[in-house]
Design a protein around this motif. Structure first.
Motif, PDB file in Angstrom:
ATOM      1  N   GLY A  98       0.807  -1.207   0.000  1.00 10.96           N
ATOM      2  CA  GLY A  98       0.000   0.000   0.000  1.00 10.96           C
ATOM      3  C   GLY A  98       0.848   1.269   0.000  1.00 10.96           C
ATOM      4  O   GLY A  98       0.463   2.277  -0.606  1.00 10.96           O
ATOM      5  N   PHE A  99       1.992   1.239   0.663  1.00 14.43           N
ATOM      6  CA  PHE A  99       2.847   2.430   0.672  1.00 14.43           C
ATOM      7  C   PHE A  99       3.534   2.623  -0.678  1.00 14.43           C
ATOM      8  O   PHE A  99       3.807   3.759  -1.078  1.00 14.43           O
ATOM      9  CB  PHE A  99       3.855   2.364   1.832  1.00 14.43           C
TER      10      PHE A  99
ATOM     11  N   ALA B  70       1.915   1.848  -3.373  1.00 15.38           N
ATOM     12  CA  ALA B  70       0.783   2.443  -4.100  1.00 15.38           C
ATOM     13  C   ALA B  70       0.720   3.946  -3.836  1.00 15.38           C
ATOM     14  O   ALA B  70       0.473   4.744  -4.747  1.00 15.38           O
ATOM     15  CB  ALA B  70      -0.524   1.765  -3.679  1.00 15.38           C
ATOM     16  N   ALA B  71       0.964   4.337  -2.581  1.00 17.78           N
ATOM     17  CA  ALA B  71       0.968   5.765  -2.243  1.00 17.78           C
ATOM     18  C   ALA B  71       2.064   6.502  -3.016  1.00 17.78           C
ATOM     19  O   ALA B  71       1.861   7.612  -3.512  1.00 17.78           O
ATOM     20  CB  ALA B  71       1.154   5.948  -0.733  1.00 17.78           C
TER      21      ALA B  71
END
Lengths: 141, 141
Positions: free
Chosen positions: A58-59, A61-62
């Motif tokens: 997810g990071f 993705a960020a």
């Protein structure tokens, strides 16, 4: 480029960087608003690790969102912004704590709908890639 | 459920929570490993905001990854882990600083390939949804 657009005010230090960008330790290393391309450096912090000790996807993705968004933002006029509608990320390799290079580009800039692509690299190897759809809107006055 | 799996060791306090989960202030509020469903609480911090003052989409992607991943992890045996291969996020509404509810579920658990889905809510309204593909692997001994 429109030097009064919010992106360029941030780059030129006339507006503070967004807090999300600070968490990711973002630095713009190359911006070509005519070509719609950008290069960005991030730092993947120990706080972003998953139980396996790798950077949680997810990071990444960020970081990809913060690579592709600025590629488009650099081409916007003052008073425009472009929220991301959809983000599709492929995680290709495990990512480690350390510097991450992001490369983003505008695939197509329509009147309102825009298509973006981006990749992340660590030590010369691609670790993740993404595409995104964004919509150009007029900022509230 | 396999109480010796890493996910349950974290839930039972026998292993520390992953650092990425701490950054997102994760709390598990409901886990049903037979049904393959989970409910999770996050806190969207001021540090996650974009220039518009909303939560940067990438951090919502991180929350969705940390909703769907645990839904699957709760069903794994000791010695298994399941990295996310692909994450596809739709951003449906602007998200604000504050609590976020995540709901995740395993759509299909294959022998190795798994399909997952998840949604995020703020104040009863869905703000983002996602699907993901994950691959079950044997952890290195």
């Amino acid at each position: 480029m429109d030097k009064d657009a919010f992106f360029w005010k941030i780059v030129h230090g006339e507006l503070p960087p967004p807090r999300a960008a600070e968490v990711l330790s973002i630095k713009f290393t190359a911006i070509d608003s005519d070509a719609g391309t950008i290069e960005v450096e991030f730092f993947a912090r120990p706080e972003f690790t998953n139980p396996a000790g790798n950077i949680q996807g997810g990071f990444l993705a960020a970081m990809l969102d913060d690579t592709m968004g600025p590629a488009l933002a650099a081409t916007l006029a003052a008073g425009q912004f472009a929220p991301t509608l959809n983000l599709n990320v492929s995680f290709e390799r495990a990512a480690k704590v350390g510097p991450v290079l992001g490369k983003g580009r505008v695939l197509k800039k329509g009147k309102d709908v825009c298509y973006l692509a981006g990749e992340l690299y660590q030590e010369g190897q691609r670790i993740a890639s993404a595409t995104a759809t964004a919509l150009i809107k007029a900022a509230a006055p």
